[in-house]
Design a protein around this motif. Structure first.
Motif, PDB file in Angstrom:
ATOM      1  N   THR A  10       0.813  -1.218   0.000  1.00 47.80           N
ATOM      2  CA  THR A  10       0.000   0.000   0.000  1.00 47.80           C
ATOM      3  C   THR A  10       0.848   1.271   0.000  1.00 47.80           C
ATOM      4  O   THR A  10       0.359   2.335  -0.382  1.00 47.80           O
ATOM      5  N   HIS A  39      -5.686  -5.401   4.192  1.00 45.97           N
ATOM      6  CA  HIS A  39      -5.418  -4.476   3.097  1.00 45.97           C
ATOM      7  C   HIS A  39      -5.906  -5.140   1.820  1.00 45.97           C
ATOM      8  O   HIS A  39      -5.700  -6.335   1.611  1.00 45.97           O
ATOM      9  N   ILE A  51      -6.059   1.112  -3.548  1.00 49.29           N
ATOM     10  CA  ILE A  51      -5.799   0.405  -2.287  1.00 49.29           C
ATOM     11  C   ILE A  51      -6.753   0.887  -1.207  1.00 49.29           C
ATOM     12  O   ILE A  51      -7.317   1.981  -1.288  1.00 49.29           O
TER      13      ILE A  51
END
Length: 143
Positions: A10, A39, A51
């Motif tokens: 990320t 995530h 993301i």
């Protein structure tokens, strides 16, 4: 394609989109490595273009089981293609069906209000400023 990703994956997008290009190693949140945090990313072919991070955190205004959305970002070349909405809907489905979470909440930037409103999120605060980042409002959605 949507899939679960690592916290480290990320960081470049967080830096580029949310933190004005600071050294991406400084974009790691304390909660990123907690076992309850997850995530997710949207990949356009093999490139990560969107993301989000979801961490377990209740909000004092809604005393139920909750997660907080943090660090949602879309690369410029991935915008206006529906990727962010698809990614957020997938995260909400995971929260609802796999983790049995009651609601998702977050601090939304003013520029993103229309996006979240279109997905059914509601406000639960007046506008406030996060120093160095800008105006926000708390938003939530029951799952």
């Amino acid at each position: 394609m949507i899939r679960f990703i690592t916290a480290e994956q990320t960081l470049p997008l967080r830096s580029e989109v949310l933190q004005n290009g600071i050294d991406y190693t400084k974009c790691l949140f304390d909660h990123d490595l907690y076992p309850t945090t997850f995530h997710m990313g949207y990949f356009e072919e093999d490139k990560l273009v969107c993301i989000l991070t979801c961490m377990q955190e209740n909000h004092g205004k809604l005393p139920k089981s909750a997660y907080r959305l943090r660090g949602m970002a879309t690369a410029p070349e991935g915008r206006r293609k529906g990727y962010a909405a698809q990614l957020l809907l997938a995260a909400m489905e995971h929260l609802r069906s796999q983790l049995h979470i009651d609601y998702l909440w977050f601090n939304a930037r003013t520029i993103a209000f229309p996006f979240y409103e279109a997905l059914g999120f509601e406000y639960m605060s007046d506008e406030f400023d996060i120093p160095g980042i800008g105006p926000h409002r708390e938003m939530f959605k029951m799952l």
